[in-house]
Design an enzyme around this catalytic site. Structure first.
Site, PDB file in Angstrom:
ATOM      1  N   GLY A   1      -5.230  -5.522   3.325  1.00 21.00           N
ATOM      2  CA  GLY A   1      -4.769  -4.175   3.069  1.00 21.00           C
ATOM      3  C   GLY A   1      -5.358  -3.170   4.039  1.00 21.00           C
ATOM      4  O   GLY A   1      -4.855  -2.972   5.143  1.00 21.00           O
TER       5      GLY A   1
ATOM      6  N   GLN B   1       7.497  -4.800  -4.541  1.00 16.08           N
ATOM      7  CA  GLN B   1       6.543  -4.693  -5.644  1.00 16.08           C
ATOM      8  C   GLN B   1       6.913  -3.527  -6.552  1.00 16.08           C
ATOM      9  O   GLN B   1       7.197  -2.420  -6.090  1.00 16.08           O
ATOM     10  CB  GLN B   1       5.113  -4.482  -5.131  1.00 16.08           C
ATOM     11  CG  GLN B   1       4.095  -4.598  -6.267  1.00 16.08           C
ATOM     12  CD  GLN B   1       2.687  -4.199  -5.870  1.00 16.08           C
ATOM     13  OE1 GLN B   1       2.423  -3.028  -5.613  1.00 16.08           O
ATOM     14  NE2 GLN B   1       1.780  -5.159  -5.826  1.00 16.08           N
TER      15      GLN B   1
ATOM     16  N   LYS C   1       0.049  -9.215  -8.505  1.00 19.84           N
ATOM     17  CA  LYS C   1      -1.171  -8.753  -7.843  1.00 19.84           C
ATOM     18  C   LYS C   1      -2.008  -8.022  -8.878  1.00 19.84           C
ATOM     19  O   LYS C   1      -1.512  -7.119  -9.565  1.00 19.84           O
ATOM     20  CB  LYS C   1      -0.871  -7.830  -6.663  1.00 19.84           C
ATOM     21  CG  LYS C   1      -2.131  -7.417  -5.887  1.00 19.84           C
ATOM     22  CD  LYS C   1      -1.778  -6.631  -4.617  1.00 19.84           C
ATOM     23  CE  LYS C   1      -3.013  -6.410  -3.759  1.00 19.84           C
ATOM     24  NZ  LYS C   1      -3.960  -5.447  -4.336  1.00 19.84           N
TER      25      LYS C   1
ATOM     26  N   MET D   1       0.846  -1.197   0.000  1.00 15.97           N
ATOM     27  CA  MET D   1       0.000   0.000   0.000  1.00 15.97           C
ATOM     28  C   MET D   1       0.881   1.246   0.000  1.00 15.97           C
ATOM     29  O   MET D   1       1.763   1.386   0.842  1.00 15.97           O
ATOM     30  CB  MET D   1      -0.921   0.010   1.228  1.00 15.97           C
ATOM     31  CG  MET D   1      -1.990  -1.069   1.211  1.00 15.97           C
ATOM     32  SD  MET D   1      -2.996  -1.056   2.714  1.00 15.97           S
ATOM     33  CE  MET D   1      -1.859  -1.871   3.861  1.00 15.97           C
TER      34      MET D   1
ATOM     35  N   ASN E   1      -7.912 -11.026  -2.039  1.00 21.99           N
ATOM     36  CA  ASN E   1      -7.710  -9.686  -1.492  1.00 21.99           C
ATOM     37  C   ASN E   1      -8.996  -8.889  -1.693  1.00 21.99           C
ATOM     38  O   ASN E   1      -9.706  -9.071  -2.673  1.00 21.99           O
ATOM     39  CB  ASN E   1      -6.532  -9.012  -2.223  1.00 21.99           C
ATOM     40  CG  ASN E   1      -6.299  -7.577  -1.808  1.00 21.99           C
ATOM     41  OD1 ASN E   1      -6.217  -6.685  -2.645  1.00 21.99           O
ATOM     42  ND2 ASN E   1      -6.177  -7.319  -0.513  1.00 21.99           N
ATOM     43  N   GLY E   2      -9.287  -8.030  -0.715  1.00 25.73           N
ATOM     44  CA  GLY E   2     -10.479  -7.198  -0.812  1.00 25.73           C
ATOM     45  C   GLY E   2     -11.505  -7.560   0.238  1.00 25.73           C
ATOM     46  O   GLY E   2     -12.052  -8.666   0.236  1.00 25.73           O
ATOM     47  N   ASP E   3     -11.728  -6.648   1.185  1.00 27.91           N
ATOM     48  CA  ASP E   3     -12.749  -6.803   2.223  1.00 27.91           C
ATOM     49  C   ASP E   3     -12.454  -7.907   3.237  1.00 27.91           C
ATOM     50  O   ASP E   3     -13.376  -8.408   3.881  1.00 27.91           O
ATOM     51  CB  ASP E   3     -14.140  -7.036   1.606  1.00 27.91           C
ATOM     52  CG  ASP E   3     -14.631  -5.855   0.786  1.00 27.91           C
ATOM     53  OD1 ASP E   3     -13.954  -4.815   0.791  1.00 27.91           O
ATOM     54  OD2 ASP E   3     -15.687  -5.987   0.125  1.00 27.91           O
TER      55      ASP E   3
ATOM     56  N   CYS F   1      -3.225  -1.556  -9.427  1.00 32.62           N
ATOM     57  CA  CYS F   1      -3.474  -0.223  -8.875  1.00 32.62           C
ATOM     58  C   CYS F   1      -4.441   0.549  -9.773  1.00 32.62           C
ATOM     59  O   CYS F   1      -4.195   0.711 -10.962  1.00 32.62           O
ATOM     60  CB  CYS F   1      -2.167   0.551  -8.736  1.00 32.62           C
ATOM     61  SG  CYS F   1      -2.416   2.242  -8.135  1.00 32.62           S
TER      62      CYS F   1
END
Length: 332
Positions: free
Chosen positions: A228, A72, A141, A19, A204-206, A102
């Site tokens: 994240g 990354q 990613k 991040m 990934n996500g939530d 991104c």
């Protein structure tokens, strides 16, 4: 148990997501202490690296206590990406990760990040070239697709695997969604259930609670969770998930003393790493979550996020301890 190249990971590892302006060495250290199994740097511009831009080069700093750690990078130009691989390798990370996800306009407009989802052939050829150019495992990613009408993540993931990608982390939103709405993990499950896939597939996500992590593991069958936004100012999310997996019960939230100590260490490490001005400024975003759910806290939070010198912030931490003692507060 999943492996990234020769790196053996525990069953259902928890990964700290890369991040921007968040997953720097101080924050990675805190998350590692709290149970993160793999941590990633902030994303680094390949163009910035080959131009020797100070901000990009600084992001290459990694430390032994972080391992396994991935660096990354992002970009859309083959020559620049290959040159950046050579630069990154000198920092001796365990993994090189490519950011194909991104959604920010300034990245996408250059055809990088999620912008490359408009050109899957380029995405695959870039990955192939980087795999062939490095002895380190190359991971990716990405997102589900550019928009709802272009979700081909099952095919894309298989193609990336076939050119040597060692693992893939998929954010359950399209670029068009940005961070709005809910993440859809169903297409990620479809990737995992593809009988041709054999590399780790991370979701990934939530993932913002022990229950959501368990759902990703048990109902969706993924190999691990990349966390994240839920970790920002709350590195304890990793230990809480692991405790829930092991016992089926919730770990008590951190006490006020733990919150203050983490915030204090975070600020001091940030100052040590990037200097007083940036250290004070870039740690501000974490304080809301460090002290989330605490009643009558606004005046202290305002001091933390408006003070321009570290002495004032440290003084605010002291005031908090004097005011609240070592009480334990549930998270709002």
């Amino acid at each position: 148990m999943p492996k990234i190249g020769d790196i053996q990971l525990p069953d259902f590892p928890l990964l700290l997501a890369p991040m921007e302006d968040v997953s720097d060495p101080p924050f990675r250290a805190l998350c590692k202490e709290q149970g993160a199994d793999v941590v990633y740097t902030e994303f680094i511009s390949s163009e910035g690296l080959i131009r020797d831009a100070a901000k990009s080069v600084m992001k290459l700093d990694i430390y032994e206590k972080e391992r396994p750690v991935g660096i990354q990078i992002f970009g859309a130009n083959l020559d620049s990406m290959l040159q950046s691989v050579e630069i990154v390798e000198k920092s001796k990370p365990d993994i090189i990760d490519i950011n194909f996800g991104c959604p920010v306009k300034k990245v996408v407009s250059r055809g990088a990040g999620a912008g490359i989802l408009k050109d899957i052939d380029l995405m695959v050829s870039l990955t192939k070239a980087m795999v062939e150019h490095s002895n380190l495992p190359i991971t990716v990613k990405t997102r589900l697709g550019w928009d709802d009408s272009s979700i081909k993540i099952v095919e894309v993931a298989e193609r990336l695997q076939d050119v040597g990608c060692a693992a893939i982390a998929i954010h359950g939103r399209t670029r068009a969604q940005m961070y709005k709405g809910s993440a859809d993990w169903n297409p990620i499950r479809d990737v995992k259930n593809n009988p041709r896939m054999h590399i780790p597939v991370f979701g990934n996500g939530d993932v913002n609670s022990p229950e959501t992590a368990m759902k990703m593991r048990d109902e969706y069958g993924l190999d691990g969770a990349m966390i994240g936004r839920a970790s920002i100012g709350y590195p304890w999310i990793f230990r809480e998930i692991k405790h829930f997996f092991e016992t089926g019960t919730h770990l008590a939230p951190p006490t006020m003393a733990e919150r203050v100590e983490a915030a204090r260490r975070h600020l001091q490490m940030s100052i040590d790493w990037k200097g007083e001005i940036l250290g004070v400024f870039e740690t501000r975003r974490h304080y809301t979550n460090y002290f989330k759910g605490i009643p009558n806290f606004k005046e202290y939070r305002m001091k933390m996020v408006t003070s321009d010198d570290s002495a004032s912030v440290f003084a605010a931490f002291d005031e908090v301890l004097q005011k609240f003692g070592d009480h334990q507060f549930t998270n709002a």
